[in-house]
Design an enzyme around this catalytic site. Structure first.
Site, PDB file in Angstrom:
ATOM      1  N   ARG A 117       0.860  -1.072  -0.090  1.00  0.00           N
ATOM      2  CA  ARG A 117       0.022  -0.016   0.021  1.00  0.00           C
ATOM      3  C   ARG A 117       0.835   1.370   0.031  1.00  0.00           C
ATOM      4  NH1 ARG A 117      -2.098  -3.122  -1.595  1.00  0.00           N
ATOM      5  NH2 ARG A 117      -4.619  -3.606  -1.724  1.00  0.00           N
ATOM      6  N   GLU A 160       2.020   1.460  -3.615  1.00  0.00           N
ATOM      7  CA  GLU A 160       0.827   1.960  -4.200  1.00  0.00           C
ATOM      8  C   GLU A 160       0.339   3.603  -3.995  1.00  0.00           C
ATOM      9  OE1 GLU A 160      -3.788   0.502  -4.929  1.00  0.00           O
ATOM     10  OE2 GLU A 160      -2.999   0.614  -2.841  1.00  0.00           O
ATOM     11  N   SER A 181      15.512  14.422   1.246  1.00  0.00           N
ATOM     12  CA  SER A 181      16.824  13.431   1.844  1.00  0.00           C
ATOM     13  C   SER A 181      16.144  12.198   2.509  1.00  0.00           C
ATOM     14  CB  SER A 181      17.610  14.279   2.544  1.00  0.00           C
ATOM     15  OG  SER A 181      18.409  13.059   3.335  1.00  0.00           O
TER      16      SER A 181
END
Length: 149
Positions: A91, A94, A117
């Protein structure tokens, strides 16, 4: 002479000892005086611990010097490809696939040409109650690094 224990093997021993002793990741982080997300990542093999941190964890979890030695090693960072199939981890991939381009545009608009960073970086996790179901709040806090020509 025995080889140094692999970080993945040390992580498995840490996880087993933590569960068997009924300790939370937060309790272990408190013991070593470090943020819970960083501590958990270090104990899973993603960061080197100091000698003092490794000793304190191993004392708390009743693990031997072989584990402490491994916890102090510089890691090869990254996830096992099999882990990326885990629904929770997937997830995040995604979410970055969907929102990553927008976040990049917004970072460039707000800060200019550069990146966030992941080395000078903090990450946090929190639970936020919501009438429709509790929310997971993940905060990435990275230093802006501008491209210099």
């Amino acid at each position: 002479m025995n080889p140094i224990m692999r970080k993945s093997d040390a992580a498995a021993l840490v996880v087993a000892a933590r569960l068997r002793r009924g300790l939370s990741w937060a309790r272990i982080a408190d013991e070593i005086g470090a943020p819970v997300v960083w501590s958990t990542a270090a104990l899973l093999g993603q960061h080197p611990m100091t000698e003092e941190q490794a000793r304190r964890v191993c004392d708390l979890l009743e693990l031997d010097e072989a584990v402490a030695e491994s916890l102090r090693l510089q890691p090869a960072r990254g996830a096992d490809p099999a882990l990326t199939a885990d629904p929770t981890i997937y997830r995040f991939a995604e979410a970055l696939a969907v929102y990553g381009p927008a976040l990049k545009e917004l970072i460039h608009e707000e800060f200019g040409d550069g990146i966030m960073s992941a080395i000078n970086f903090r990450v946090g996790i929190a639970r936020r109650p919501d009438p429709e179901g509790d929310r997971v709040v993940v905060t990435f806090d990275g230093k802006f690094l501008d491209y210099k020509w």
